[in-house]
Design an enzyme around this catalytic site. Structure first.
Site, PDB file in Angstrom:
ATOM      1  N   HIS A   1       5.274   6.217  11.449  1.00 51.84           N
ATOM      2  CA  HIS A   1       4.745   6.097  10.088  1.00 51.84           C
ATOM      3  C   HIS A   1       3.800   7.290   9.896  1.00 51.84           C
ATOM      4  O   HIS A   1       2.585   7.140   9.867  1.00 51.84           O
ATOM      5  CB  HIS A   1       3.998   4.759   9.980  1.00 51.84           C
ATOM      6  CG  HIS A   1       3.717   4.299   8.582  1.00 51.84           C
ATOM      7  ND1 HIS A   1       3.840   5.119   7.480  1.00 51.84           N
ATOM      8  CD2 HIS A   1       3.302   3.097   8.114  1.00 51.84           C
ATOM      9  CE1 HIS A   1       3.512   4.417   6.406  1.00 51.84           C
ATOM     10  NE2 HIS A   1       3.175   3.195   6.758  1.00 51.84           N
TER      11      HIS A   1
ATOM     12  N   ARG B   1       0.807  -1.224   0.000  1.00 51.79           N
ATOM     13  CA  ARG B   1       0.000   0.000   0.000  1.00 51.79           C
ATOM     14  C   ARG B   1       0.840   1.272   0.000  1.00 51.79           C
ATOM     15  O   ARG B   1       0.616   2.172  -0.786  1.00 51.79           O
ATOM     16  CB  ARG B   1      -0.874   0.077   1.267  1.00 51.79           C
ATOM     17  CG  ARG B   1      -2.216  -0.500   1.140  1.00 51.79           C
ATOM     18  CD  ARG B   1      -2.609  -1.066   2.473  1.00 51.79           C
ATOM     19  NE  ARG B   1      -1.621  -2.075   2.845  1.00 51.79           N
ATOM     20  CZ  ARG B   1      -1.687  -3.337   2.437  1.00 51.79           C
ATOM     21  NH1 ARG B   1      -2.675  -3.736   1.690  1.00 51.79           N
ATOM     22  NH2 ARG B   1      -0.760  -4.209   2.763  1.00 51.79           N
ATOM     23  N   THR B   2       1.792   1.341   0.925  1.00 53.59           N
ATOM     24  CA  THR B   2       2.506   2.613   1.074  1.00 53.59           C
ATOM     25  C   THR B   2       3.277   2.925  -0.198  1.00 53.59           C
ATOM     26  O   THR B   2       3.194   4.033  -0.726  1.00 53.59           O
ATOM     27  CB  THR B   2       3.429   2.566   2.305  1.00 53.59           C
ATOM     28  OG1 THR B   2       2.643   2.190   3.434  1.00 53.59           O
ATOM     29  CG2 THR B   2       4.068   3.915   2.572  1.00 53.59           C
TER      30      THR B   2
ATOM     31  N   LYS C   1      25.907  -3.784  -1.694  1.00 51.39           N
ATOM     32  CA  LYS C   1      27.380  -3.714  -1.773  1.00 51.39           C
ATOM     33  C   LYS C   1      27.954  -3.045  -0.536  1.00 51.39           C
ATOM     34  O   LYS C   1      29.163  -2.828  -0.446  1.00 51.39           O
ATOM     35  CB  LYS C   1      27.809  -2.919  -3.016  1.00 51.39           C
ATOM     36  CG  LYS C   1      27.322  -3.492  -4.325  1.00 51.39           C
ATOM     37  CD  LYS C   1      27.818  -2.622  -5.477  1.00 51.39           C
ATOM     38  CE  LYS C   1      27.170  -3.008  -6.785  1.00 51.39           C
ATOM     39  NZ  LYS C   1      27.420  -1.991  -7.822  1.00 51.39           N
TER      40      LYS C   1
ATOM     41  N   ARG D   1      11.471   3.922   3.306  1.00 47.54           N
ATOM     42  CA  ARG D   1      11.085   2.996   4.370  1.00 47.54           C
ATOM     43  C   ARG D   1      12.318   2.201   4.752  1.00 47.54           C
ATOM     44  O   ARG D   1      13.039   1.702   3.874  1.00 47.54           O
ATOM     45  CB  ARG D   1       9.967   2.060   3.919  1.00 47.54           C
ATOM     46  CG  ARG D   1       9.706   0.955   4.936  1.00 47.54           C
ATOM     47  CD  ARG D   1       8.490   0.141   4.644  1.00 47.54           C
ATOM     48  NE  ARG D   1       7.270   0.889   4.918  1.00 47.54           N
ATOM     49  CZ  ARG D   1       6.047   0.362   4.890  1.00 47.54           C
ATOM     50  NH1 ARG D   1       5.894  -0.919   4.585  1.00 47.54           N
ATOM     51  NH2 ARG D   1       4.986   1.088   5.150  1.00 47.54           N
TER      52      ARG D   1
HETATM   53  C1  NCD Z   1       1.706  -0.877   8.121  1.00 45.82           C
HETATM   54  C2  NCD Z   1       3.199  -0.676   8.261  1.00 45.82           C
HETATM   55  O1  NCD Z   1       3.949  -0.935   7.325  1.00 45.82           O
HETATM   56  O2  NCD Z   1       3.582  -0.235   9.345  1.00 45.82           O
HETATM   57  N1  NCD Z   1       1.299  -1.072   6.796  1.00 45.82           N
HETATM   58  C3  NCD Z   1       1.060   0.032   6.038  1.00 45.82           C
HETATM   59  O3  NCD Z   1       1.919   0.868   5.835  1.00 45.82           O
HETATM   60  N2  NCD Z   1      -0.187   0.196   5.584  1.00 45.82           N
HETATM   61  C4  NCD Z   1       1.141  -1.863   9.049  1.00 45.82           C
HETATM   62  C5  NCD Z   1       1.709  -3.252   9.074  1.00 45.82           C
HETATM   63  O4  NCD Z   1       2.620  -3.595   8.355  1.00 45.82           O
HETATM   64  O5  NCD Z   1       1.166  -4.021   9.870  1.00 45.82           O
END
Ligand code: NCD
Length: 326
Positions: A153, A74-75, A104, A125
């Site tokens: 997040h 999703r993100t 590397k 991320r």
């Molecule tokens: C979440 C995350 O990555 O923290 N997912 C997301 O970004 N929608 C929640 C999760 O992974 O449980």
């Protein structure tokens, strides 16, 4: 003059100085209520724009680098879609940094310093708490924190808060229950911090080993919020306006036997929903791994797919804002 390089006929794209222009988005602590309202207003414009036109050339001159050192569906895809719907382009490094120079041994700082040579904004991320801050220190283009391990997040918290407001028409006055992995769930950490700016009641529902981190609980108490912790969904379900359900974060456990003990602790079934208010909403950042069976999806109170869609609109608003086009 080479007619292909006639700057007089090229579109000019002025920078609009807004409250987030040129900023990193690292933590929800950067957002006061005014900035939240500003982003939500832009988010509604983005939604309308997508509904009317699908795409819109606001960031046609911009490139985003999207680098994910942890899995994401999703993100990453909502950020990529957000950029593309605004006419911008993306360098996607999302299918395993094992194919990049990170494998590397390149440092995060160096990777950021290189990506900023190509991109106007970097979406990151990373599994380590504080990595986004470290990246921001290295890079001069805006860094958007798309999750730093069990830390924060922030863009998810903004889309969660937007969804609460959109579904229920208000934030102040609500009773919000968070269920599941409150220890490792970064979305819970960010959303809780954001909610401290509102007049809400908070209920934290988790097994003992997955309780909210103490420092965060102390901030909640210091903020004077009406708060309670419990092990049982039954204790909160009748009064909750929002049930925010999370998955147990298997990847954060060092002892997998412990994970096995708590992985199926909660299941929000159709029977659970019968006890809830008629206007309650069930949210989940997704992915779900059994906490909410598919049978609940047809309940109009199940908001998690609408929540995921809002993620794209919120990220469009944030991209436009940090790039000086909102
Ligand atoms: C979440 C995350 O990555 O923290 N997912 C997301 O970004 N929608 C929640 C999760 O992974 O449980």
């Amino acid at each position: 003059m080479n007619p292909l390089f006639n700057f007089d006929t090229m579109p000019t794209r002025p920078v609009v100085q807004g409250p987030l222009t040129g900023s990193d988005v690292l933590s929800v602590s950067q957002f006061d209520r005014d900035k939240i309202e500003y982003i939500f207003a832009r988010t509604r414009e983005m939604r309308e724009m997508v509904e009317q036109a699908g795409t819109f050339d606001l960031l046609g001159d911009k490139v985003a680098a999207c680098i994910f050192y942890e899995p994401s569906t999703r993100t990453s895809s909502s950020f990529i879609s957000a950029m593309q719907r605004l006419g911008g382009t993306v360098i996607p490094i999302t299918s395993g940094v094992s194919f990049s120079s990170v494998s590397k041994g390149e440092t995060l700082g160096d990777t950021m310093r290189v990506l900023e040579q190509y991109a106007d904004v970097i979406i990151l991320r990373h599994p380590q708490v504080g990595s986004a801050k470290e990246a921001a220190h290295a890079a001069s283009v805006p860094i958007l924190n798309a999750g730093d391990g069990p830390g924060e997040h922030p863009t998810q918290a903004l889309l969660d808060l937007f969804t609460i407001r959109d579904e229920l028409g208000q934030i102040d006055g609500l009773k919000i229950a968070m269920v599941g992995d409150l220890r490792f769930g970064r979305t819970v950490h960010s959303l809780t911090k954001l909610l401290l700016q509102y007049d809400v009641s908070l209920r934290f529902v988790s097994p003992e080993i997955l309780r909210l981190p103490l420092n965060l609980m102390n901030s909640v108490i210091d903020a004077g919020v009406d708060v309670r912790e419990t092990h049982s969904v039954d204790d909160v379900i009748k009064n909750a306006d929002v049930l925010y359900v999370t998955r147990v974060q298997k990847e954060r456990f060092t002892d997998l036997d412990q994970y096995e003990e708590v992985k199926n602790y909660y299941k929000i079934t159709a029977e659970t929903m019968e006890m809830a208010k008629e206007k309650m909403v069930v949210m989940h950042p997704l992915p779900r791994v059994g906490e909410i069976p598919d049978a609940v999806d047809s309940d109009p109170r199940a908001a998690y797919f609408r929540q995921a869609k809002n993620g794209m609109f919120v990220r469009m608003a944030l991209l436009a804002a940090v790039l000086g086009r909102a």
